[in-house]
Design a protein around this motif. Structure first.
Motif, short mmCIF file in Angstrom:
data_model
loop_
_atom_site.label_atom_id
_atom_site.label_comp_id
_atom_site.label_asym_id
_atom_site.label_seq_id
_atom_site.Cartn_x
_atom_site.Cartn_y
_atom_site.Cartn_z
N VAL A 74 -8.59 47.94 18.41
CA VAL A 74 -8.84 46.74 18.47
C VAL A 74 -8.79 46.07 17.04
CG1 VAL A 74 -10.68 44.81 18.45
CG2 VAL A 74 -10.09 46.36 20.58
N LEU A 75 -8.04 44.87 16.56
CA LEU A 75 -7.97 44.24 15.32
C LEU A 75 -8.85 43.08 15.54
CD1 LEU A 75 -7.25 43.62 12.50
CD2 LEU A 75 -5.04 42.67 13.46
N ALA A 76 -10.26 43.14 14.87
CA ALA A 76 -11.09 42.38 15.21
C ALA A 76 -11.02 41.17 13.92
CB ALA A 76 -12.53 42.64 15.22
N ILE A 77 -10.65 40.00 14.18
CA ILE A 77 -10.57 38.93 13.13
C ILE A 77 -11.64 37.84 13.50
CG2 ILE A 77 -9.22 37.17 11.92
CD1 ILE A 77 -6.88 38.71 12.90
N ASP A 78 -12.57 37.78 12.59
CA ASP A 78 -13.77 36.66 12.67
C ASP A 78 -13.45 35.74 11.16
OD1 ASP A 78 -15.16 37.30 14.60
OD2 ASP A 78 -15.72 39.36 13.77
N GLY A 79 -14.16 34.63 11.26
CA GLY A 79 -13.84 33.71 10.16
C GLY A 79 -14.23 32.34 10.56
N PRO A 80 -14.60 31.48 9.34
CA PRO A 80 -14.90 30.15 9.83
C PRO A 80 -13.45 29.16 10.23
CG PRO A 80 -14.65 30.49 7.33
CD PRO A 80 -14.53 31.68 7.95
N VAL A 81 -13.96 27.96 10.85
CA VAL A 81 -12.85 27.36 11.35
C VAL A 81 -12.10 26.81 10.08
CG1 VAL A 81 -14.52 25.08 11.08
CG2 VAL A 81 -12.68 25.19 12.62
N GLY A 82 -10.65 26.94 10.46
CA GLY A 82 -9.65 26.43 9.48
C GLY A 82 -9.22 27.47 8.47
N ALA A 83 -9.66 28.77 8.71
CA ALA A 83 -8.98 29.81 7.64
C ALA A 83 -7.90 30.20 8.19
CB ALA A 83 -10.19 30.86 7.63
N GLY A 84 -7.16 29.83 9.08
CA GLY A 84 -6.12 30.12 9.79
C GLY A 84 -5.87 31.43 10.73
N LYS A 85 -7.10 31.56 11.31
CA LYS A 85 -7.26 32.86 12.34
C LYS A 85 -6.32 32.66 13.34
CE LYS A 85 -11.51 32.13 13.81
NZ LYS A 85 -11.84 31.03 13.18
N SER A 86 -6.36 31.72 13.95
CA SER A 86 -5.35 31.74 15.25
C SER A 86 -4.14 31.87 15.09
CB SER A 86 -5.45 30.19 15.94
OG SER A 86 -6.79 30.17 16.63
N SER A 87 -3.34 31.39 14.06
CA SER A 87 -2.02 31.46 13.71
C SER A 87 -1.80 32.96 13.25
CB SER A 87 -1.71 30.44 12.84
OG SER A 87 -0.39 30.58 12.33
N VAL A 88 -2.62 33.32 12.31
CA VAL A 88 -2.34 34.51 11.78
C VAL A 88 -2.63 35.67 13.01
CG1 VAL A 88 -3.87 36.36 10.45
CG2 VAL A 88 -2.92 34.01 9.34
N ALA A 89 -3.80 35.41 13.77
CA ALA A 89 -3.83 36.59 14.79
C ALA A 89 -2.86 36.57 15.85
CB ALA A 89 -5.14 36.20 15.73
N LYS A 90 -2.34 35.38 16.34
CA LYS A 90 -1.15 35.28 17.35
C LYS A 90 0.06 35.96 16.52
CE LYS A 90 1.91 32.19 19.34
NZ LYS A 90 2.99 32.76 18.99
N ARG A 91 0.49 35.72 15.15
CA ARG A 91 1.54 36.25 14.54
C ARG A 91 1.72 37.81 14.55
NH1 ARG A 91 3.53 33.24 9.58
NH2 ARG A 91 5.00 34.91 9.78
N THR A 92 0.31 38.31 14.07
CA THR A 92 0.03 39.69 13.88
C THR A 92 0.27 40.36 15.14
OG1 THR A 92 -1.34 39.08 12.18
CG2 THR A 92 -1.30 41.46 12.75
N ALA A 93 -0.14 39.86 16.16
CA ALA A 93 -0.01 40.35 17.46
C ALA A 93 1.21 40.61 18.05
CB ALA A 93 -0.96 39.50 18.63
N ASP A 94 2.10 39.55 17.86
CA ASP A 94 3.56 39.39 18.06
C ASP A 94 4.14 40.54 17.31
OD1 ASP A 94 3.09 37.17 19.47
OD2 ASP A 94 4.30 35.80 18.13
#
Ligand code: DC
Length: 239
Positions: free
Chosen positions: A14-34
């Motif tokens: 599992v790659l666990a990505i946490d962080g505050p709102v607006g740090a770019g988590k969603s886009s980074v997590a999606k692209r890294t998973a892809d």
């Protein structure tokens, strides 16, 4: 038990990505998973689904723990493809991002009973295959035994700037000062939560993206995963 392997001594793929709102988590997590061929689970989307259903309740019931937990227990949340969220078979990908849901969701996420139910499901999903999970409590609560934990951060000013630009690009009016104030309030609430509060998980690597572009962050994360023995067999593609 944070940061420790499970009883069998194994770290999870599992790659666990946490962080505050607006740090770019969603886009980074999606692209890294892809890039890695991993499954991507946006755990915020699950809290948003419960909030969307809660909005059907009469106003006075919307903060009622029993009602919220009933919804969380019954909601059938599916993520059939990247970016698509189905709630009881209905595509709610757009609806869960509305301002109204954003205003309602913190009450849902504050409820320990709702969290317990959703965390249980997040673990089930994350155990099925190599997964990138993003949220606030992935490395601390959901998968303290994740092979790799990242705390994605950026200065409040740069987070607010990015968010303002995104809103304007989507044709919405956005005032930088108001966006910054809203973001600081969401930070406060995310950090004050009694369970699942936003924290840097033990063993997490902190990545400050203030001066990093998204391509660089994705490339760095994908390389970290590929270099990690727990993921070696799981990596399918190269970027
Ligand atoms: O990341 P987001 O804005 O979509 O998250 C929606 C809400 O859910 C927000 O109030 C933070 C909360 N959340 C949480 O408490 N724990 C998570 N793992 C993910 C999101």
């Amino acid at each position: 038990m944070s940061g420790m392997p499970d009883k069998s001594g194994h770290l999870k793929a599992v790659l666990a990505i946490d962080g505050p709102v607006g740090a770019g988590k969603s886009s980074v997590a999606k692209r890294t998973a892809d890039a890695l061929g991993f499954f991507h689970l946006d755990t915020g989307a699950m809290y948003r689904c419960v909030a969307l259903r809660a909005m059907d309740l009469p106003e006075e019931k919307r903060a009622d723990p029993a009602a919220l937990q009933r919804i969380a227990g019954r909601a059938r949340i599916e993520l059939p493809e990247p970016g698509v969220v189905l709630l009881d078979g209905e595509d709610v990908s757009g609806a869960i991002r509305s301002e109204a849901v954003s205003a309602e969701v913190a009450i849902v996420a504050d409820d320990p009973g709702v969290r317990e139910l959703l965390v249980h499901r997040q673990r089930e999903i994350g155990m099925l295959r190599p997964t990138v999970l993003e949220g606030r409590d992935i490395g601390t609560v959901v998968f303290p035994d994740a092979a790799l934990k990242i705390y994605l951060d950026a200065s409040p000013a740069s987070r607010a700037r990015r968010r303002t630009d995104q809103l304007r690009a989507a044709g919405r009016t956005a005032d930088y000062a108001a966006v910054l104030a809203g973001l600081l309030e969401r930070d406060r609430r995310d950090r004050a939560r009694l369970q699942g509060a936003l924290r840097i998980a033990p063993g997490a690597r902190i990545m400050d993206t203030t001066n990093l572009d998204e391509d660089t962050v994705v490339a760095l994360l994908a390389a970290m995963v590929r270099d990690h023995p727990v993921f070696a067999a799981a990596c399918q593609t190269a970027i």
